[in-house]
Design a protein around this motif. Structure first.
Motif, PDB file in Angstrom:
ATOM      1  N   GLN A 125      40.147  27.920  28.338  1.00 56.76           N
ATOM      2  CA  GLN A 125      39.153  28.688  29.425  1.00 56.76           C
ATOM      3  C   GLN A 125      39.852  29.155  30.643  1.00 56.76           C
ATOM      4  O   GLN A 125      39.461  30.209  30.998  1.00 56.76           O
ATOM      5  CB  GLN A 125      38.005  27.387  29.768  1.00 56.76           C
ATOM      6  CG  GLN A 125      37.055  27.200  28.539  1.00 56.76           C
ATOM      7  CD  GLN A 125      36.186  26.062  29.041  1.00 56.76           C
ATOM      8  OE1 GLN A 125      36.255  25.658  30.038  1.00 56.76           O
ATOM      9  NE2 GLN A 125      35.134  25.902  28.007  1.00 56.76           N
ATOM     10  N   GLN A 126      40.722  28.481  31.213  1.00 63.32           N
ATOM     11  CA  GLN A 126      41.516  28.735  32.093  1.00 63.32           C
ATOM     12  C   GLN A 126      42.362  30.088  32.100  1.00 63.32           C
ATOM     13  O   GLN A 126      42.490  30.822  32.834  1.00 63.32           O
ATOM     14  CB  GLN A 126      42.293  27.548  32.833  1.00 63.32           C
ATOM     15  CG  GLN A 126      41.553  26.340  33.293  1.00 63.32           C
ATOM     16  CD  GLN A 126      40.529  26.607  34.389  1.00 63.32           C
ATOM     17  OE1 GLN A 126      40.740  27.123  35.274  1.00 63.32           O
ATOM     18  NE2 GLN A 126      39.209  26.409  34.183  1.00 63.32           N
ATOM     19  N   LYS A 127      43.147  29.979  30.913  1.00 60.77           N
ATOM     20  CA  LYS A 127      43.717  31.077  30.343  1.00 60.77           C
ATOM     21  C   LYS A 127      42.756  32.420  30.362  1.00 60.77           C
ATOM     22  O   LYS A 127      43.252  33.431  30.858  1.00 60.77           O
ATOM     23  CB  LYS A 127      44.543  30.829  29.260  1.00 60.77           C
ATOM     24  CG  LYS A 127      45.737  29.753  29.335  1.00 60.77           C
ATOM     25  CD  LYS A 127      46.571  29.768  28.328  1.00 60.77           C
ATOM     26  CE  LYS A 127      47.456  28.599  28.458  1.00 60.77           C
ATOM     27  NZ  LYS A 127      48.605  28.546  27.615  1.00 60.77           N
ATOM     28  N   GLN A 128      41.647  32.133  29.737  1.00 59.68           N
ATOM     29  CA  GLN A 128      40.875  33.178  29.636  1.00 59.68           C
ATOM     30  C   GLN A 128      40.286  33.840  30.960  1.00 59.68           C
ATOM     31  O   GLN A 128      40.167  35.070  31.275  1.00 59.68           O
ATOM     32  CB  GLN A 128      39.412  33.011  28.779  1.00 59.68           C
ATOM     33  CG  GLN A 128      39.787  32.646  27.298  1.00 59.68           C
ATOM     34  CD  GLN A 128      38.853  32.024  26.668  1.00 59.68           C
ATOM     35  OE1 GLN A 128      38.069  31.536  27.014  1.00 59.68           O
ATOM     36  NE2 GLN A 128      38.809  32.430  25.231  1.00 59.68           N
ATOM     37  N   LYS A 129      40.060  32.910  31.886  1.00 58.95           N
ATOM     38  CA  LYS A 129      39.589  33.343  33.173  1.00 58.95           C
ATOM     39  C   LYS A 129      40.745  34.086  34.068  1.00 58.95           C
ATOM     40  O   LYS A 129      40.298  35.148  34.400  1.00 58.95           O
ATOM     41  CB  LYS A 129      39.384  31.963  33.947  1.00 58.95           C
ATOM     42  CG  LYS A 129      38.747  32.191  35.286  1.00 58.95           C
ATOM     43  CD  LYS A 129      38.541  30.846  36.172  1.00 58.95           C
ATOM     44  CE  LYS A 129      38.067  31.050  37.399  1.00 58.95           C
ATOM     45  NZ  LYS A 129      37.645  29.756  38.205  1.00 58.95           N
ATOM     46  N   LYS A 130      41.838  33.608  33.784  1.00 56.32           N
ATOM     47  CA  LYS A 130      43.241  34.323  34.492  1.00 56.32           C
ATOM     48  C   LYS A 130      43.285  35.777  33.818  1.00 56.32           C
ATOM     49  O   LYS A 130      43.330  36.792  34.860  1.00 56.32           O
ATOM     50  CB  LYS A 130      44.237  33.535  34.185  1.00 56.32           C
ATOM     51  CG  LYS A 130      45.473  34.280  34.851  1.00 56.32           C
ATOM     52  CD  LYS A 130      46.753  33.309  34.780  1.00 56.32           C
ATOM     53  CE  LYS A 130      47.967  34.090  35.267  1.00 56.32           C
ATOM     54  NZ  LYS A 130      49.150  33.251  35.587  1.00 56.32           N
ATOM     55  N   VAL A 131      43.078  35.883  32.599  1.00 54.10           N
ATOM     56  CA  VAL A 131      43.121  37.182  32.156  1.00 54.10           C
ATOM     57  C   VAL A 131      42.005  38.253  32.529  1.00 54.10           C
ATOM     58  O   VAL A 131      42.116  39.245  32.839  1.00 54.10           O
ATOM     59  CB  VAL A 131      43.148  37.136  30.392  1.00 54.10           C
ATOM     60  CG1 VAL A 131      42.829  38.481  29.848  1.00 54.10           C
ATOM     61  CG2 VAL A 131      44.290  36.487  30.033  1.00 54.10           C
ATOM     62  N   ILE A 132      40.736  37.622  32.488  1.00 51.75           N
ATOM     63  CA  ILE A 132      39.570  38.320  33.169  1.00 51.75           C
ATOM     64  C   ILE A 132      39.860  38.763  34.410  1.00 51.75           C
ATOM     65  O   ILE A 132      39.394  39.788  34.971  1.00 51.75           O
ATOM     66  CB  ILE A 132      38.280  37.626  32.745  1.00 51.75           C
ATOM     67  CG1 ILE A 132      37.943  37.572  31.242  1.00 51.75           C
ATOM     68  CG2 ILE A 132      37.048  38.277  33.741  1.00 51.75           C
ATOM     69  CD1 ILE A 132      36.697  36.422  31.019  1.00 51.75           C
ATOM     70  N   GLU A 133      40.377  37.839  35.188  1.00 51.41           N
ATOM     71  CA  GLU A 133      40.486  38.120  36.608  1.00 51.41           C
ATOM     72  C   GLU A 133      41.747  39.267  36.836  1.00 51.41           C
ATOM     73  O   GLU A 133      41.542  40.185  37.740  1.00 51.41           O
ATOM     74  CB  GLU A 133      40.912  36.876  37.640  1.00 51.41           C
ATOM     75  CG  GLU A 133      39.836  35.947  37.783  1.00 51.41           C
ATOM     76  CD  GLU A 133      40.387  34.474  38.450  1.00 51.41           C
ATOM     77  OE1 GLU A 133      41.613  34.165  38.308  1.00 51.41           O
ATOM     78  OE2 GLU A 133      39.482  33.930  38.583  1.00 51.41           O
ATOM     79  N   GLU A 134      42.644  39.174  36.007  1.00 52.84           N
ATOM     80  CA  GLU A 134      43.691  40.215  35.968  1.00 52.84           C
ATOM     81  C   GLU A 134      43.343  41.496  35.227  1.00 52.84           C
ATOM     82  O   GLU A 134      43.963  42.532  35.163  1.00 52.84           O
ATOM     83  CB  GLU A 134      45.168  39.779  35.306  1.00 52.84           C
ATOM     84  CG  GLU A 134      45.767  38.426  36.238  1.00 52.84           C
ATOM     85  CD  GLU A 134      46.706  37.777  35.548  1.00 52.84           C
ATOM     86  OE1 GLU A 134      46.899  38.283  34.290  1.00 52.84           O
ATOM     87  OE2 GLU A 134      47.288  36.905  36.084  1.00 52.84           O
ATOM     88  N   LYS A 135      42.119  41.635  34.837  1.00 55.86           N
ATOM     89  CA  LYS A 135      41.558  42.694  34.094  1.00 55.86           C
ATOM     90  C   LYS A 135      42.501  43.059  33.112  1.00 55.86           C
ATOM     91  O   LYS A 135      42.650  44.332  32.690  1.00 55.86           O
ATOM     92  CB  LYS A 135      41.267  43.944  35.062  1.00 55.86           C
ATOM     93  CG  LYS A 135      40.309  43.382  36.038  1.00 55.86           C
ATOM     94  CD  LYS A 135      40.031  44.430  37.101  1.00 55.86           C
ATOM     95  CE  LYS A 135      38.672  44.103  37.899  1.00 55.86           C
ATOM     96  NZ  LYS A 135      38.189  44.665  38.916  1.00 55.86           N
ATOM     97  N   ARG A 136      43.126  42.085  32.093  1.00 57.43           N
ATOM     98  CA  ARG A 136      44.019  42.587  31.135  1.00 57.43           C
ATOM     99  C   ARG A 136      43.090  42.311  29.847  1.00 57.43           C
ATOM    100  O   ARG A 136      43.587  42.340  28.569  1.00 57.43           O
ATOM    101  CB  ARG A 136      44.933  41.483  30.910  1.00 57.43           C
ATOM    102  CG  ARG A 136      45.880  41.507  32.071  1.00 57.43           C
ATOM    103  CD  ARG A 136      47.238  40.856  32.092  1.00 57.43           C
ATOM    104  NE  ARG A 136      46.810  39.197  31.926  1.00 57.43           N
ATOM    105  CZ  ARG A 136      47.516  38.536  31.398  1.00 57.43           C
ATOM    106  NH1 ARG A 136      48.886  38.846  30.624  1.00 57.43           N
ATOM    107  NH2 ARG A 136      47.024  37.089  31.316  1.00 57.43           N
ATOM    108  N   PHE A 137      41.988  42.508  29.703  1.00 57.77           N
ATOM    109  CA  PHE A 137      41.080  42.448  28.603  1.00 57.77           C
ATOM    110  C   PHE A 137      40.804  43.725  27.988  1.00 57.77           C
ATOM    111  O   PHE A 137      40.749  44.819  28.541  1.00 57.77           O
ATOM    112  CB  PHE A 137      39.867  41.806  28.702  1.00 57.77           C
ATOM    113  CG  PHE A 137      38.808  42.135  29.786  1.00 57.77           C
ATOM    114  CD1 PHE A 137      37.810  42.804  29.519  1.00 57.77           C
ATOM    115  CD2 PHE A 137      38.996  41.693  31.059  1.00 57.77           C
ATOM    116  CE1 PHE A 137      36.970  42.969  30.594  1.00 57.77           C
ATOM    117  CE2 PHE A 137      38.263  42.119  32.060  1.00 57.77           C
ATOM    118  CZ  PHE A 137      37.413  42.828  31.963  1.00 57.77           C
TER     119      PHE A 137
END
Length: 59
Positions: A47-59
């Motif tokens: 979940q923390q890794k997913q949150k970071k990806v979303i914050e960095e707009k890498r999705f």
């Protein structure tokens, strides 16, 4: 080692879990309680890794 230090070390170790190995870790757990702990820890880290990806707009 204090409990605080042990928990910090556990956190660092969990952050480095290869999620391809997560299923194997659960299978090798000695009992249901340990399996639940492993699932909870790996879910949290994911979940923390997913949150970071979303914050960095890498999705």
């Amino acid at each position: 080692m204090s409990k605080s230090e042990a928990l910090h070390e556990l956190y660092i170790t969990c952050k480095d879990i290869n999620f391809d190995e997560a299923d194997e870790l659960v299978v090798n757990a000695v009992d249901t309680e340990e399996k639940g702990f492993i699932r909870t820890a790996t879910d949290y880290i994911l979940q923390q890794k997913q949150k970071k990806v979303i914050e960095e707009k890498r999705f």
